[in-house]
Write a protein that holds these residues in place. Sequence first.
Motif, PDB file in Angstrom:
ATOM      1  N   GLU A   1       3.341   2.738  -0.082  1.00 15.76           N
ATOM      2  CA  GLU A   1       4.141   3.920   0.259  1.00 15.76           C
ATOM      3  C   GLU A   1       3.244   5.148   0.384  1.00 15.76           C
ATOM      4  O   GLU A   1       3.423   5.983   1.281  1.00 15.76           O
ATOM      5  N   LEU A   2       2.255   5.226  -0.483  1.00 17.62           N
ATOM      6  CA  LEU A   2       1.320   6.359  -0.413  1.00 17.62           C
ATOM      7  C   LEU A   2       0.470   6.298   0.856  1.00 17.62           C
ATOM      8  O   LEU A   2       0.153   7.344   1.446  1.00 17.62           O
ATOM      9  N   ASN A   3       0.104   5.106   1.273  1.00 20.14           N
ATOM     10  CA  ASN A   3      -0.662   4.960   2.523  1.00 20.14           C
ATOM     11  C   ASN A   3       0.148   5.467   3.706  1.00 20.14           C
ATOM     12  O   ASN A   3      -0.370   6.162   4.598  1.00 20.14           O
ATOM     13  N   ASP A   4       1.444   5.129   3.748  1.00 21.64           N
ATOM     14  CA  ASP A   4       2.310   5.589   4.841  1.00 21.64           C
ATOM     15  C   ASP A   4       2.452   7.110   4.822  1.00 21.64           C
ATOM     16  O   ASP A   4       2.390   7.764   5.885  1.00 21.64           O
ATOM     17  N   LEU A   5       2.633   7.668   3.616  1.00 24.23           N
ATOM     18  CA  LEU A   5       2.762   9.135   3.506  1.00 24.23           C
ATOM     19  C   LEU A   5       1.469   9.837   3.924  1.00 24.23           C
ATOM     20  O   LEU A   5       1.501  10.896   4.565  1.00 24.23           O
TER      21      LEU A   5
ATOM     22  N   SER B   1      -2.602   5.583 -13.027  1.00 24.39           N
ATOM     23  CA  SER B   1      -1.915   4.545 -12.239  1.00 24.39           C
ATOM     24  C   SER B   1      -2.838   3.842 -11.241  1.00 24.39           C
ATOM     25  O   SER B   1      -2.458   2.855 -10.627  1.00 24.39           O
ATOM     26  N   LYS B   2      -4.070   4.365 -11.062  1.00 28.01           N
ATOM     27  CA  LYS B   2      -5.060   3.798 -10.126  1.00 28.01           C
ATOM     28  C   LYS B   2      -4.490   3.731  -8.695  1.00 28.01           C
ATOM     29  O   LYS B   2      -4.701   2.785  -7.958  1.00 28.01           O
ATOM     30  N   THR B   3      -3.748   4.783  -8.338  1.00 28.04           N
ATOM     31  CA  THR B   3      -3.264   4.929  -6.963  1.00 28.04           C
ATOM     32  C   THR B   3      -3.975   6.111  -6.329  1.00 28.04           C
ATOM     33  O   THR B   3      -4.535   6.953  -7.043  1.00 28.04           O
ATOM     34  N   PHE B   4      -3.916   6.219  -4.995  1.00 32.55           N
ATOM     35  CA  PHE B   4      -4.661   7.292  -4.324  1.00 32.55           C
ATOM     36  C   PHE B   4      -3.992   7.646  -3.006  1.00 32.55           C
ATOM     37  O   PHE B   4      -3.169   6.900  -2.472  1.00 32.55           O
TER      38      PHE B   4
ATOM     39  N   ILE C   1      -9.644   2.362   3.799  1.00 26.23           N
ATOM     40  CA  ILE C   1      -8.613   2.244   2.750  1.00 26.23           C
ATOM     41  C   ILE C   1      -8.798   0.971   1.928  1.00 26.23           C
ATOM     42  O   ILE C   1      -8.694   0.985   0.687  1.00 26.23           O
ATOM     43  N   SER C   2      -9.079  -0.142   2.594  1.00 26.49           N
ATOM     44  CA  SER C   2      -9.237  -1.402   1.853  1.00 26.49           C
ATOM     45  C   SER C   2     -10.435  -1.339   0.913  1.00 26.49           C
ATOM     46  O   SER C   2     -10.381  -1.811  -0.227  1.00 26.49           O
ATOM     47  N   SER C   3     -11.541  -0.718   1.365  1.00 21.91           N
ATOM     48  CA  SER C   3     -12.732  -0.578   0.513  1.00 21.91           C
ATOM     49  C   SER C   3     -12.436   0.323  -0.694  1.00 21.91           C
ATOM     50  O   SER C   3     -12.863   0.043  -1.820  1.00 21.91           O
ATOM     51  N   ILE C   4     -11.692   1.374  -0.444  1.00 22.15           N
ATOM     52  CA  ILE C   4     -11.320   2.287  -1.550  1.00 22.15           C
ATOM     53  C   ILE C   4     -10.462   1.551  -2.572  1.00 22.15           C
ATOM     54  O   ILE C   4     -10.647   1.691  -3.786  1.00 22.15           O
ATOM     55  N   SER C   5      -9.492   0.737  -2.093  1.00 18.91           N
ATOM     56  CA  SER C   5      -8.614  -0.014  -2.992  1.00 18.91           C
ATOM     57  C   SER C   5      -9.415  -0.965  -3.875  1.00 18.91           C
ATOM     58  O   SER C   5      -9.123  -1.119  -5.071  1.00 18.91           O
TER      59      SER C   5
END
Length: 642
Positions: free
Chosen positions: A108-112, A138-141, A149-153
């Motif tokens: 959801e954060l990626n979409d926002l 929460s280890k979200t960004f 994005i995948s590397s950051i995750s």
Amino acid sequence: MDTKSKSDEKKLFKFSKILSPFILIFPLILLLLLYGFISSLHRTYNTIQNTTSSLDDMTRQLSSIEDGNDNLSISYDLWIKEFATNTNIDIYKNFNDLSLLSQKSQSELNDLSKKFSSNNEDFLYNNLVKYIIIDKSSKTFITNDFENISSISQNINSYSIENGNLFNYIHSMAQWYYITYDSRTSPTAKYSTYSIMNANNYVEAYWLPKEYKLTDESKPILSKLLDDTSNNIKKSISVNESFLNSKKDSLRFLIIVAVILGLLFIANIFIIYKIGIRNLINNLKSSYIFRSFKAIKLSFQKRSTLFKLTLFIISMCANFSIILILYIGYGYRYIPSPLALLSLIVILFNFISVIPDFIKFCKYLDLIIKGADKITSGNLDYMIEEKGDKKLLSLAENINKINKGFKVSIEEQIKNEKMKSELVANVSHDLKTPLTSIINYTDILLRDDITEEKQTEYLNILNKKSLKLKTLIEDLFEVSKINSGKVDLNKTNVDIVELLNQSIAEYSDTEIYSSKNLTFLLKSFEPIIEMNLDGNRMSRVFENLINNTLKYSLKDSRVFVEIEPSKNGIKIFFKNTSSIHLDFDKEEIFERFSRGDKSRNSNIEGNGLGLAIAKSIVELHGGIMYIDFDGDLFKAIIELHY
């Protein structure tokens, strides 16, 4: 020359006597003024330094913009202030002060993040400012670095750690960057007043990509931004330069005034040194101002409570008005004016004199009220502290006197009631016992069948009981006469040692003396001790004490009678070992009809008047009599004065 010097010195001392209050107070005023001007100097100097530093920064920023304006280059400071900060603020506003990072899933954060874009009118900041913001818990960004994005995750744990892999990642692909592991040091916090909750829970990184290239569409807008920024900086430089010049003028003026004040202070100290501090203080105490101030304080203490309350209200209103005037008129000026100084002196006088005195007055009044409440509630041992304001001090003293008198009156009343009850009981007992015996034996003698031998025996008993009753009545009359003050002493020179020997000898052939097998030992510091006394009365004292000793001494013991010198006379001690337990009150034993034998055992004859009569006679002679005991050792002590 010497005469002129002496004349000048006399004039100086005469001058100091009149102006001593001002000579002593003026250095304090100068110090206050000097402190104020030095503080203003310090603030002005710091302001000049800060303004100069700001001008240097603005000049460098302007030079950076103007030097690179042809190729539209952007300085680091401009990038941080104009682009990174604005992007930071837009992110906070759109992501609910970053609280969405813990409320939404990563998808959801990626979409926002993809839907969000930061801009200034038609100019998008997305290419100029790349960002990653991580929620540590929460280890979200959120990020606009969509390609990675995948590397950051995958590396989110190491990116959350301070000085971890995030620094290496940003450093490898950024021209300029700004990383903070606590949002309290973010660009927004640095260049604006915007702040968020739980700022230490977020990692924020902003950077300008190395491959960033201006597009044809963005060049005009960026050029306009740079021109606007350049003009704003020029205006700020102009305003700051004018401000800096005015502050430099103020600094020069403050330095001149501070130097003058310093010289005046040194001159004043020199005058004090020449006159002498002790002379100045003595002159101050005798000065009109000091006496007036003392008289005002004394007058304030003597005034009514209403006057003190009114004066306090007026002084508080005056203080408030003066402070308000100072705030409005001089609140933003560094240079104290004469009016401001005078106002401060008035406030200082109120805070030093009027207000503290009124506060002390109120506190002491509360103390008196609380004390009066305690006394009226029955705590007669409570005493109000006597201090402070003269009016209240007089009130406290009067309340304490009333309380003390009331307490003594109650104690005396209780004591008298107790004595009356005991007196009636004791007199009834001591009169009833021999009288009952007389009545009984009289009835027996009236019988016809009694023998002559029994009649003789009963008549002897009747005689003995009658004499006892007579003695009791005589003792009662003696006590009554002494207490009424109708006794006249017939004083002559009497040998105390001889009088004691006679008194002891008179009892040596009595039945009780021989039955108890007592031994009297008289010891004196002189063989003859003459004093001006009533011999008959003093003989009665010794007889009563010897009689008391005979009744209560342990069998087969010794009685010590000792005479010792004292400061203004002599002390006579009667010491014996008691046959009964000594548990009575040392003062009450002298009361009428009071006996050491509380049960008033008939085996020990006595009416309890002996010690009371003895004490009264000794006091008629100006002496004192008291008793003491240690275990079973009883001591009666008489002090007589020459």
